[in-house]
Write a protein that holds these residues in place. Structure first.
Motif, PDB file in Angstrom:
ATOM      1  N   ARG A  73       0.830  -1.209   0.000  1.00  0.00           N
ATOM      2  CA  ARG A  73       0.000   0.000   0.000  1.00  0.00           C
ATOM      3  C   ARG A  73       0.862   1.255   0.000  1.00  0.00           C
ATOM      4  NH1 ARG A  73      -3.096  -3.102   3.743  1.00  0.00           N
ATOM      5  NH2 ARG A  73      -2.142  -1.977   5.458  1.00  0.00           N
ATOM      6  N   GLN A  74       1.981   1.213   0.707  1.00  0.00           N
ATOM      7  CA  GLN A  74       2.894   2.356   0.711  1.00  0.00           C
ATOM      8  C   GLN A  74       3.445   2.600  -0.689  1.00  0.00           C
ATOM      9  OE1 GLN A  74       6.552   1.763   2.885  1.00  0.00           O
ATOM     10  NE2 GLN A  74       6.741   3.930   3.338  1.00  0.00           N
ATOM     11  N   LYS A  75       3.839   1.524  -1.361  1.00  0.00           N
ATOM     12  CA  LYS A  75       4.376   1.644  -2.714  1.00  0.00           C
ATOM     13  C   LYS A  75       3.320   2.188  -3.677  1.00  0.00           C
ATOM     14  CE  LYS A  75       7.036  -0.997  -6.058  1.00  0.00           C
ATOM     15  NZ  LYS A  75       7.630  -2.306  -6.357  1.00  0.00           N
ATOM     16  N   GLU A  76       2.076   1.716  -3.535  1.00  0.00           N
ATOM     17  CA  GLU A  76       0.992   2.219  -4.388  1.00  0.00           C
ATOM     18  C   GLU A  76       0.759   3.712  -4.151  1.00  0.00           C
ATOM     19  OE1 GLU A  76      -2.312  -0.246  -3.337  1.00  0.00           O
ATOM     20  OE2 GLU A  76      -1.603  -1.940  -4.550  1.00  0.00           O
ATOM     21  N   GLY A  77       0.795   4.139  -2.889  1.00  0.00           N
ATOM     22  CA  GLY A  77       0.605   5.552  -2.569  1.00  0.00           C
ATOM     23  C   GLY A  77       1.723   6.418  -3.116  1.00  0.00           C
ATOM     24  N   ILE A  78       2.953   5.943  -3.029  1.00  0.00           N
ATOM     25  CA  ILE A  78       4.093   6.701  -3.558  1.00  0.00           C
ATOM     26  C   ILE A  78       3.995   6.803  -5.074  1.00  0.00           C
ATOM     27  CG2 ILE A  78       6.599   6.624  -3.906  1.00  0.00           C
ATOM     28  CD1 ILE A  78       6.800   5.510  -1.032  1.00  0.00           C
ATOM     29  N   THR A  79       3.623   5.700  -5.732  1.00  0.00           N
ATOM     30  CA  THR A  79       3.473   5.716  -7.198  1.00  0.00           C
ATOM     31  C   THR A  79       2.400   6.711  -7.613  1.00  0.00           C
ATOM     32  OG1 THR A  79       4.143   3.401  -7.307  1.00  0.00           O
ATOM     33  CG2 THR A  79       2.989   4.287  -9.219  1.00  0.00           C
ATOM     34  N   LYS A  80       1.282   6.727  -6.906  1.00  0.00           N
ATOM     35  CA  LYS A  80       0.193   7.654  -7.219  1.00  0.00           C
ATOM     36  C   LYS A  80       0.625   9.101  -6.986  1.00  0.00           C
ATOM     37  CE  LYS A  80      -4.644   8.598  -6.170  1.00  0.00           C
ATOM     38  NZ  LYS A  80      -5.796   8.193  -5.356  1.00  0.00           N
ATOM     39  N   ALA A  81       1.319   9.351  -5.871  1.00  0.00           N
ATOM     40  CA  ALA A  81       1.783  10.698  -5.572  1.00  0.00           C
ATOM     41  C   ALA A  81       2.825  11.158  -6.595  1.00  0.00           C
ATOM     42  CB  ALA A  81       2.354  10.759  -4.162  1.00  0.00           C
ATOM     43  N   LEU A  82       3.697  10.254  -7.029  1.00  0.00           N
ATOM     44  CA  LEU A  82       4.691  10.608  -8.055  1.00  0.00           C
ATOM     45  C   LEU A  82       4.014  11.002  -9.364  1.00  0.00           C
ATOM     46  CD1 LEU A  82       7.512   7.951  -7.547  1.00  0.00           C
ATOM     47  CD2 LEU A  82       7.757  10.424  -7.406  1.00  0.00           C
ATOM     48  N   SER A  83       2.988  10.252  -9.738  1.00  0.00           N
ATOM     49  CA  SER A  83       2.295  10.553 -10.993  1.00  0.00           C
ATOM     50  C   SER A  83       1.551  11.891 -10.921  1.00  0.00           C
ATOM     51  CB  SER A  83       1.318   9.438 -11.368  1.00  0.00           C
ATOM     52  OG  SER A  83       0.263   9.369 -10.423  1.00  0.00           O
ATOM     53  N   ASN A  84       1.162  12.313  -9.721  1.00  0.00           N
ATOM     54  CA  ASN A  84       0.488  13.607  -9.540  1.00  0.00           C
ATOM     55  C   ASN A  84       1.465  14.730  -9.224  1.00  0.00           C
ATOM     56  OD1 ASN A  84      -1.994  12.390  -9.955  1.00  0.00           O
ATOM     57  ND2 ASN A  84      -2.357  12.049  -7.768  1.00  0.00           N
ATOM     58  N   GLY A  85       2.752  14.406  -9.149  1.00  0.00           N
ATOM     59  CA  GLY A  85       3.776  15.407  -8.866  1.00  0.00           C
ATOM     60  C   GLY A  85       3.798  15.865  -7.415  1.00  0.00           C
ATOM     61  N   LEU A  86       3.262  15.082  -6.512  1.00  0.00           N
ATOM     62  CA  LEU A  86       3.189  15.469  -5.105  1.00  0.00           C
ATOM     63  C   LEU A  86       4.303  14.881  -4.260  1.00  0.00           C
ATOM     64  CD1 LEU A  86      -0.650  14.990  -4.628  1.00  0.00           C
ATOM     65  CD2 LEU A  86       0.580  17.137  -4.968  1.00  0.00           C
ATOM     66  N   TYR A  87       5.000  13.906  -4.754  1.00  0.00           N
ATOM     67  CA  TYR A  87       6.031  13.224  -3.976  1.00  0.00           C
ATOM     68  C   TYR A  87       7.370  13.414  -4.657  1.00  0.00           C
ATOM     69  CZ  TYR A  87       8.389   9.465  -1.415  1.00  0.00           C
ATOM     70  OH  TYR A  87       9.240   8.737  -0.634  1.00  0.00           O
ATOM     71  N   LYS A  88       8.315  13.934  -3.912  1.00  0.00           N
ATOM     72  CA  LYS A  88       9.640  14.183  -4.476  1.00  0.00           C
ATOM     73  C   LYS A  88      10.709  13.301  -3.850  1.00  0.00           C
ATOM     74  CE  LYS A  88       8.610  18.958  -5.658  1.00  0.00           C
ATOM     75  NZ  LYS A  88       7.265  19.116  -5.174  1.00  0.00           N
ATOM     76  N   GLY A  89      10.319  12.407  -2.977  1.00  0.00           N
ATOM     77  CA  GLY A  89      11.270  11.520  -2.326  1.00  0.00           C
ATOM     78  C   GLY A  89      11.689  12.044  -0.973  1.00  0.00           C
ATOM     79  N   ARG A  90      12.584  11.321  -0.370  1.00  0.00           N
ATOM     80  CA  ARG A  90      13.073  11.683   0.952  1.00  0.00           C
ATOM     81  C   ARG A  90      14.042  12.846   0.855  1.00  0.00           C
ATOM     82  NH1 ARG A  90      15.654   7.328   5.161  1.00  0.00           N
ATOM     83  NH2 ARG A  90      16.090   8.808   6.822  1.00  0.00           N
ATOM     84  N   ARG A  91      13.964  13.743   1.837  1.00  0.00           N
ATOM     85  CA  ARG A  91      14.886  14.896   1.873  1.00  0.00           C
ATOM     86  C   ARG A  91      16.305  14.412   2.148  1.00  0.00           C
ATOM     87  NH1 ARG A  91      11.234  17.992   6.011  1.00  0.00           N
ATOM     88  NH2 ARG A  91       9.490  18.471   4.669  1.00  0.00           N
ATOM     89  N   GLU A  92      17.264  15.180   1.667  1.00  0.00           N
ATOM     90  CA  GLU A  92      18.657  14.862   1.943  1.00  0.00           C
ATOM     91  C   GLU A  92      18.964  15.106   3.410  1.00  0.00           C
ATOM     92  OE1 GLU A  92      21.767  16.407  -0.498  1.00  0.00           O
ATOM     93  OE2 GLU A  92      20.496  16.344  -2.271  1.00  0.00           O
ATOM     94  N   ASN A  93      19.859  14.311   3.943  1.00  0.00           N
ATOM     95  CA  ASN A  93      20.284  14.464   5.323  1.00  0.00           C
ATOM     96  C   ASN A  93      21.195  15.681   5.423  1.00  0.00           C
ATOM     97  OD1 ASN A  93      20.798  14.095   7.983  1.00  0.00           O
ATOM     98  ND2 ASN A  93      21.730  12.056   7.756  1.00  0.00           N
ATOM     99  N   SER A  94      20.841  16.647   6.261  1.00  0.00           N
ATOM    100  CA  SER A  94      21.587  17.892   6.337  1.00  0.00           C
ATOM    101  C   SER A  94      22.755  17.853   7.321  1.00  0.00           C
ATOM    102  CB  SER A  94      20.646  19.033   6.750  1.00  0.00           C
ATOM    103  OG  SER A  94      20.093  18.765   8.020  1.00  0.00           O
ATOM    104  N   VAL A  95      22.997  16.721   7.933  1.00  0.00           N
ATOM    105  CA  VAL A  95      24.065  16.617   8.918  1.00  0.00           C
ATOM    106  C   VAL A  95      25.394  16.433   8.271  1.00  0.00           C
ATOM    107  CG1 VAL A  95      24.961  15.266  10.851  1.00  0.00           C
ATOM    108  CG2 VAL A  95      22.543  15.754  10.665  1.00  0.00           C
TER     109      VAL A  95
END
Length: 95
Positions: A73-95
């Protein structure tokens, strides 16, 4: 052991270890495991041990199925968000 996600690891490792050192797993959610702590005849102990092994294997299988469903379900949600341009992935670690 409440977070066992791999049924193969459960059967392969934990079961062998507990059998080799003659340990008994007592679970808060498994009342029959408490009965093994009481002294009773050998037949009853073997029967309860078989029931507990079956129940623990069943619970491990249910946990694995739940884990796989959540990941799917997580993978399906990420795929859907990517197709809608809402998911850009995990932020880079700033440390």
């Amino acid at each position: 052991m409440s977070k066992i996600h791999n049924i193969g690891a459960w059967k392969g490792n934990v079961s062998k270890v507990t059998e080799s050192i003659k340990n008994v797993i007592v679970s808060f959610d498994l009342p029959t495991s408490h009965q093994l702590m009481q002294n009773s005849d050998e037949f009853t102990n073997r029967m309860l041990s078989a029931i507990n092994d079956l129940m623990l294997d069943l619970l491990a299988a249910v946990a694995r199925k739940d884990y796989q469903d959540r990941r799917r379900r997580q993978k399906e949600g990420i795929t859907k968000a990517l197709s809608n341009g809402l998911y850009k992935g995990r932020r880079e670690n700033s440390v």
